[in-house]
Every structure is written in structure tokens, then in C-alpha cells.
Design a protein around this motif. Structure first.
Motif, mmCIF file in Angstrom:
data_model
loop_
_atom_site.group_PDB
_atom_site.id
_atom_site.type_symbol
_atom_site.label_atom_id
_atom_site.label_comp_id
_atom_site.label_asym_id
_atom_site.label_seq_id
_atom_site.Cartn_x
_atom_site.Cartn_y
_atom_site.Cartn_z
ATOM 1 N N TYR A 177 0.763 -1.267 0.167
ATOM 2 C CA TYR A 177 0.149 -0.022 0.005
ATOM 3 C C TYR A 177 0.869 1.113 0.081
ATOM 4 O O TYR A 177 1.003 2.182 -0.898
ATOM 5 C CB TYR A 177 -0.931 0.133 1.388
ATOM 6 C CG TYR A 177 -1.773 1.198 1.386
ATOM 7 C CD1 TYR A 177 -2.855 1.548 0.453
ATOM 8 C CD2 TYR A 177 -1.249 2.292 2.272
ATOM 9 C CE1 TYR A 177 -3.680 2.410 0.785
ATOM 10 C CE2 TYR A 177 -2.241 3.399 2.517
ATOM 11 C CZ TYR A 177 -3.278 3.524 1.780
ATOM 12 O OH TYR A 177 -4.064 4.702 1.794
ATOM 13 N N HIS A 178 1.907 1.311 0.891
ATOM 14 C CA HIS A 178 2.751 2.209 0.936
ATOM 15 C C HIS A 178 3.479 2.647 -0.356
ATOM 16 O O HIS A 178 4.125 3.466 -0.742
ATOM 17 C CB HIS A 178 3.620 2.629 2.349
ATOM 18 C CG HIS A 178 2.722 3.009 3.409
ATOM 19 N ND1 HIS A 178 2.830 4.180 3.745
ATOM 20 C CD2 HIS A 178 1.813 2.131 4.002
ATOM 21 C CE1 HIS A 178 2.072 4.423 4.860
ATOM 22 N NE2 HIS A 178 1.451 2.992 4.939
ATOM 23 N N LEU B 51 1.340 4.389 -2.607
ATOM 24 C CA LEU B 51 1.584 5.967 -2.357
ATOM 25 C C LEU B 51 2.871 6.588 -2.718
ATOM 26 O O LEU B 51 3.151 7.532 -2.480
ATOM 27 C CB LEU B 51 1.486 6.103 -0.855
ATOM 28 C CG LEU B 51 -0.140 5.453 -0.251
ATOM 29 C CD1 LEU B 51 -0.127 5.937 1.400
ATOM 30 C CD2 LEU B 51 -1.393 6.153 -0.871
ATOM 31 N N TRP C 156 -13.785 4.136 -2.411
ATOM 32 C CA TRP C 156 -12.493 4.607 -2.184
ATOM 33 C C TRP C 156 -12.302 5.281 -0.876
ATOM 34 O O TRP C 156 -11.173 5.059 -0.121
ATOM 35 C CB TRP C 156 -11.870 5.280 -3.371
ATOM 36 C CG TRP C 156 -11.524 4.820 -4.479
ATOM 37 C CD1 TRP C 156 -11.980 5.034 -5.849
ATOM 38 C CD2 TRP C 156 -10.311 4.071 -4.778
ATOM 39 N NE1 TRP C 156 -11.194 4.022 -6.741
ATOM 40 C CE2 TRP C 156 -10.183 3.624 -6.108
ATOM 41 C CE3 TRP C 156 -9.330 3.466 -3.885
ATOM 42 C CZ2 TRP C 156 -9.223 2.819 -6.681
ATOM 43 C CZ3 TRP C 156 -8.148 2.773 -4.484
ATOM 44 C CH2 TRP C 156 -8.138 2.528 -5.717
ATOM 45 N N GLU C 157 -13.238 5.929 -0.426
ATOM 46 C CA GLU C 157 -13.222 6.842 0.739
ATOM 47 C C GLU C 157 -13.112 5.895 2.142
ATOM 48 O O GLU C 157 -12.281 5.960 2.896
ATOM 49 C CB GLU C 157 -14.359 7.557 0.987
ATOM 50 C CG GLU C 157 -14.040 9.138 1.209
ATOM 51 C CD GLU C 157 -15.378 9.963 1.112
ATOM 52 O OE1 GLU C 157 -16.348 9.777 2.216
ATOM 53 O OE2 GLU C 157 -15.671 10.565 0.027
ATOM 54 N N TYR D 58 -12.419 2.583 1.926
ATOM 55 C CA TYR D 58 -11.141 1.887 1.570
ATOM 56 C C TYR D 58 -9.909 2.577 2.242
ATOM 57 O O TYR D 58 -9.181 1.907 3.187
ATOM 58 C CB TYR D 58 -11.099 1.645 0.146
ATOM 59 C CG TYR D 58 -9.807 0.725 -0.318
ATOM 60 C CD1 TYR D 58 -9.852 -0.388 -0.189
ATOM 61 C CD2 TYR D 58 -8.527 1.777 -0.649
ATOM 62 C CE1 TYR D 58 -8.574 -1.068 -0.952
ATOM 63 C CE2 TYR D 58 -7.546 1.021 -1.134
ATOM 64 C CZ TYR D 58 -7.319 -0.219 -1.338
ATOM 65 O OH TYR D 58 -6.324 -0.821 -1.581
ATOM 66 N N TYR D 59 -9.781 3.704 1.948
ATOM 67 C CA TYR D 59 -8.558 4.395 2.582
ATOM 68 C C TYR D 59 -8.774 4.632 4.114
ATOM 69 O O TYR D 59 -7.866 4.428 4.625
ATOM 70 C CB TYR D 59 -8.728 5.845 2.089
ATOM 71 C CG TYR D 59 -8.001 5.960 0.629
ATOM 72 C CD1 TYR D 59 -6.617 5.224 0.213
ATOM 73 C CD2 TYR D 59 -8.588 6.630 -0.577
ATOM 74 C CE1 TYR D 59 -6.220 5.481 -1.088
ATOM 75 C CE2 TYR D 59 -8.113 6.575 -1.676
ATOM 76 C CZ TYR D 59 -6.796 5.988 -2.020
ATOM 77 O OH TYR D 59 -6.221 6.141 -3.415
ATOM 78 N N GLN D 60 -9.904 4.942 4.574
ATOM 79 C CA GLN D 60 -10.233 5.069 5.860
ATOM 80 C C GLN D 60 -9.817 3.682 6.693
ATOM 81 O O GLN D 60 -9.144 3.952 7.538
ATOM 82 C CB GLN D 60 -11.652 5.339 6.303
ATOM 83 C CG GLN D 60 -11.811 5.870 7.728
ATOM 84 C CD GLN D 60 -10.878 7.124 8.160
ATOM 85 O OE1 GLN D 60 -10.936 8.107 7.488
ATOM 86 N NE2 GLN D 60 -10.158 6.811 9.121
ATOM 87 N N ILE E 122 -7.853 1.357 5.775
ATOM 88 C CA ILE E 122 -6.532 1.040 5.829
ATOM 89 C C ILE E 122 -5.760 1.938 6.805
ATOM 90 O O ILE E 122 -4.698 1.417 7.548
ATOM 91 C CB ILE E 122 -5.695 1.073 4.401
ATOM 92 C CG1 ILE E 122 -6.456 -0.139 3.451
ATOM 93 C CG2 ILE E 122 -4.213 0.743 4.323
ATOM 94 C CD1 ILE E 122 -6.108 0.011 2.126
ATOM 95 N N GLN E 123 -6.069 3.112 6.818
ATOM 96 C CA GLN E 123 -5.693 3.897 7.706
ATOM 97 C C GLN E 123 -5.895 3.622 9.246
ATOM 98 O O GLN E 123 -4.923 3.656 10.120
ATOM 99 C CB GLN E 123 -6.210 5.333 7.419
ATOM 100 C CG GLN E 123 -5.632 6.522 7.982
ATOM 101 C CD GLN E 123 -4.324 6.844 7.127
ATOM 102 O OE1 GLN E 123 -4.549 6.771 5.853
ATOM 103 N NE2 GLN E 123 -3.446 7.490 7.409
ATOM 104 N N ALA F 14 -11.546 -2.986 4.912
ATOM 105 C CA ALA F 14 -11.371 -2.349 3.610
ATOM 106 C C ALA F 14 -11.722 -3.484 2.451
ATOM 107 O O ALA F 14 -12.283 -3.147 1.479
ATOM 108 C CB ALA F 14 -9.749 -2.350 3.342
ATOM 109 N N MET G 176 -8.029 -1.418 -6.303
ATOM 110 C CA MET G 176 -8.073 -1.579 -4.542
ATOM 111 C C MET G 176 -7.524 -2.929 -4.112
ATOM 112 O O MET G 176 -7.044 -2.946 -2.907
ATOM 113 C CB MET G 176 -9.369 -1.460 -4.225
ATOM 114 C CG MET G 176 -10.159 -0.067 -4.251
ATOM 115 S SD MET G 176 -11.946 -0.135 -3.855
ATOM 116 C CE MET G 176 -12.490 1.087 -4.934
#
Ligand SMILES: [Zn+2]
Length: 480
Positions: A36-37, A40, A386-387, A389-391, A393-394, A401, A446
Motif C-alpha cells: 500500500y505504501h 502511495l 475509495w473513501e 477503503y482508505y479510511q 487501511i488508515q 477495507a 483496490m
């Protein structure tokens, strides 16, 4: 501008036995974060390896009729081969028996800790299972609660590390989340442990009792305590002893992934060592639980240990990754049964993701769709996914996710039922398929950190985003 760095580690696996599913879970969780990183666009260093010293390993080797070296070489190789079996993206693999890569750092750390190390005569109960001195509160009916074994009474002169000196600093780092422990319940557990008062800890064993380990610098009669040796792997792999650029770039660790049974070593002893060395503390520790089998503890003596290699042979890599990430909550205990596994496989993977992919691509290939431009309603749905999903993983909630992704799969299935594309043609059919292809591409993206092979297969069958070139391939997950 220089890329942001991200340093992630698993605990190093103890080589007294072959890998089981619990370690597979830990390393797959770490792999998701590493991948994931990288997506990014951060510079990632993902480390795993094996912890190979200590009395427990020496005993296991003896029982197997092998030398400790031969024994750990064999088991370490099995852990190394998880990379292939589980599609792991680790950048390095450290072994604590590596005299060139690991020993110089372990010995350098020992030397640099001198101001906080002293010698003392000691008498205490030692559990070989824990590889630690334990006290009466760790016992039930005279046996270690975790290992159901009677500890040995050990009376010797050892080196001690002044952990007590760092009590307040460690407590503050955890309280303020400077060293963030995830989840909260584990953080609270560590804080209440510290509040009972930290004691100095034995940091060496007499060489005559324990030869399988790194000798203490300037005192060949003593062996460095296995945890004081093992924890330094997070530094040695970066070349701490050599003062390498890699070390300067990547330390401190962003995430240490560990099991709940070894959190104390990582949340208390490790920060103590780092504070004494004057090094920054890791930013976070992600703590996973245990996997039971039919709600029983997985153990050799019960004969119910789940071998990750066997699972991969039977079901495939991504199915194993999916089950562990979806069914086992990231930071809590979970349960494995073949029934649950096959239900997830047939339901979520074969009938869900696999079926949707095949349906969309079959229709789109036949119709010769060349573009995908979603309608508003559709891009609203993917944006929302997506929102979430990101939340998730965060928050390190990997199963959530995946739930978000599967909600989108469900949305597409319902859309197909409603639109009945097999009854449409011309522009209308093009519009429907264009929407679906757009969502499918997002689903594949994703899934990249979670199911890397499957994600790649879907995107390959679609061609590129700019100019679609659809060629339907084989079924992703044939029904069992
Ligand atoms: Zn124990």
C-alpha cells in the motif's frame, strides 16, 4: 523532492518449529501495508527474518538429532520460502545467526548500553517457552500459564539492564501515542503493566548454560540474552553497526507488526534499549491476535497446526491471503476451519469477484468496448468505496477495507440484474458495460495490496485504462 520513507517489519520468527498460520497472518498483514505504501509512492523497506538463538532452539535441535546450526538453517529456509508461497514483497530477510550482517550490530548495541548494564547475582524462575524470567503471577499450579510447563529455577550471576530507569519515558511515549500501540486495548494493557513498576531485566546467560547465542563482548563467559540479541535485528538489517546511509534513511521503524504474546518485549524492553542508545522510538506497533482452529488453540500437541504451505497448495496464494485478511480481524483473535475457508472461497471469491469479472469481461469483449467513462451515479459509488477503503487501511482494519470492495462488487451485481444487459444493445449496452468496466478497474486497483496476483490478472485481461483491450482469460477462482 525526496520520497517519503516507510520502514515496516514483522517480528522475526522463532525457528524452533516450521511456519504456521499465525505467522502467515502477521507477514501478510505487513505485506499489505508495504504494498500500500509503495502505491502511495513512498520508499518502502519491508523486513522479516528469523530469530535463531536461545535455549528453546538448542533443545529442539537436540530433540531432532541435529546441530543447532543445521536445524536453524533448515527451518529458516522454510520461513524464507514463504515469500514465494504467499506472494510477499519483503525487501530483506535477516537471520540472527548471520555473523556478518547481524552480530556486529547486536554486539555494538551491547557495548553502547554499558552505562545501563551491571552484573548481579540472581535467582529466579526461567520459562524456556517464554525465553524469559517469569514470576509467580505468570504461574498457575506451578506451571507457566502460556506454556503449561514448569519453569526452571536458575541461580547465577548475569548482566542486568536498567529498564527501571526508563519507566517514565516509556510510559509517556505510549500514553501520548508517540509510540502508538494498536489496538487501544493492547495499549491499555501495556500502560497498566508499566504502572505496576518496571524491574531491571536479566540481559545475559552464563555461557556454560547457553552456548547457542552471541557471546557478550569482553566477557566470553556470558551469552547475550536472546531478546537483547533478537530485537536488534531491526537495526542490524539497516546496517547500524556500519553507520550506513540505509540506517540514516529508514530508522525509526514506522510499523512493527507483532503478535500479542510478544508485545511486552516490543513495547517496553525495546523502547528501553532505544532510549538508552539515544535513538528515536518506532512510531507504531500493530498487534495481531491468535488464530484458533475450531475455537481451540493451535498447538503441536493438539495436532491441529495449520500449515500455510498446504493451504496454498490446495487453494492458491490469493485465496489464503483473502481468508486471513477478511475472516480474521486485524487486531483480534480469529478462528480457522476448512468449512469457513471454503465458504469464503466459494462465496466471496468464486461467486463474487470471479463471477463478476467473467461476466463483465465476456460481455465487453463480445461487444468490443473500447472506452470506459462512468455515469455520475456510478462514479459516486466508486468514490464512496475509495473513501471507506482508505479510511479502513488508515485504521489498520483490513477486513473492513475488503468489505468496502465487496460492497462495490455487490452493487455491480445488482446493477447487472436491474439493467439486464443481455436484453440491451447499441448505445444503451455500451453505456452499461462502460460503467461496469470502470468499477471493475477500480476493484482491481483496490485489491492490489491484498490480492496482488488477482489484481494483476484482472487488469491484464482488461488491457490498459486509456485504451481498453479486453481479452477474457481463465476463471479467477474456479468453484471448489
Ligand atoms: Zn512460558
Amino acid at each position: 523532492m525526496a520520497k517519503k520513507k516507510f520502514y515496516i517489519t514483522t517480528s522475526i520468527a522463532y525457528t524452533n518449529a516450521s511456519p504456521h498460520c499465525g505467522f502467515a497472518l502477521e507477514i501478510i498483514q505487513a505485506d499489505v501495508l508495504a504494498r500500500y505504501h509503495r502505491i502511495l509512492d513512498e520508499e518502502v523497506f519491508f523486513l522479516t527474518g528469523t530469530d535463531e538463538h536461545g535455549a528453546k532452539i538448542a533443545k529442539a535441535a537436540e530433540a531432532a538429532g541435529k546441530s543447532p546450526k543445521q536445524f536453524t538453517d533448515e527451518i529458516s529456509a522454510k520461513f524464507r520460502s514463504l515469500k514465494q508461497a504467499l506472494s510477499l514483497s519483503n525487501d530483506d530477510f535477516i537471520r540472527t545467526t548471520d555473523q556478518e550482517k547481524h552480530w556486529p550490530t547486536a554486539r555494538k548495541v551491547w557495548t553502547e548500553l554499558q552505562k545501563d548494564i551491571y552484573k548481579k547475582k540472581y535467582e529466579g524462575l526461567y520459562c524456556v517457552g517464554c525465553e524469559a524470567f517469569i514470576t509467580n503471577k505468570d504461574l498457575k499450579d506451578g506451571k507457566c500459564i502460556m506454556h503449561q510447563k514448569e519453569p526452571e529455577m536458575i541461580k547465577e550471576e548475569n548482566y542486568f539492564f536498567k529498564l527501571s530507569k526508563y519507566e517514565n519515558e516509556i510510559q509517556e511515549a505510549i500514553e501520548t501515542d508517540k509510540l502508538k500501540i494498536i489496538p487501544q486495548v493492547r495499549k491499555n494493557e501495556m500502560l497498566s503493566f508499566i504502572k505496576k513498576g518496571l524491574k531491571d531485566i536479566s540481559f545475559s546467560r552464563q555461557r556454560k548454560d547457553l552456548q547457542w547465542g552471541i557471546p557478550v563482548p569482553d566477557d566470553e563467559d556470558q551469552t547475550i540474552y536472546v531478546w537483547a540479541d533478537a530485537l536488534t535485528n531491526y537495526l542490524s538489517a539497516l546496517g547500524y553497526a556500519q553507520e550506513s546511509d540505509k540506517f540514516k534513511k529508514f530508522w525509526p521503524a514506522d510499523v512493527h507488526c507483532v503478535g500479542k504474546d510478544i508485545l511486552r518485549f516490543h513495547a517496553i524492553i525495546w523502547p528501553g534499549i532505544l532510549l538508552s542508545l539515544g535513538l528515536p522510538l518506532p512510531k507504531s506497533i500493530l498487534v495481531h491476535g491468535f488464530i484458533g482452529v475450531n475455537n481451540q488453540k493451535m498447538s503441536k500437541s493438539l495436532g491441529n497446526v495449520i500449515d500455510p504451505f498446504e493451504l496454498v497448495d490446495k487453494y492458491g496464494t490469493d485465496a489464503v491471503r483473502y481468508f486471513l485478511l477478511r475472516e480474521i480481524p486485524t487486531t483480534a483473535d480469529g478462528d480457522f476451519t476448512y468449512e469457513k475457508f471454503e465458504k469464503r472461497y466459494n462465496g466471496d471469491l468464486a461467486a463474487g469477484l470471479g463471477n463478476l469479472t467473467a461476466r463483465i469481461l465476456t460481455m465487453a469483449e463480445k461487444k468490443g468496448i473500447k472506452t470506459m467513462s462512468p455515469e455520475k451515479e456510478f462514479s459516486k459509488e466508486t468514490d464512496k468505496t475509495w473513501e471507506d477503503y482508505y479510511q479502513a487501511i488508515q485504521d489498520f482494519k483490513f477486513s473492513e477495507a475488503l468489505i468496502a470492495v465487496w460492497d462495490l462488487i455487490g452493487y455491480c451485481d445488482r446493477y447487472i440484474e436491474k439493467q439486464q444487459p443481455w436484453k440491451s444493445e447499441g448505445k444503451e449496452l455500451e453505456k452499461i458495460l462502460s460503467n461496469l468496466l470502470f468499477a471493475l478497474a477500480d476493484i482491481a486497483k483496490m485489491l492490489k495490496p491484498f490480492l496482488p496476483e488477482t489484481s494483476e490478472k484482472i487488469l491484464q485481461q482488461m488491457g490498459t485504462k486509456e485504451k481498453l483491450n479486453i481479452k477474457r482469460g481463465e476463471l479467477l477462482f474456479p468453484k471448489l
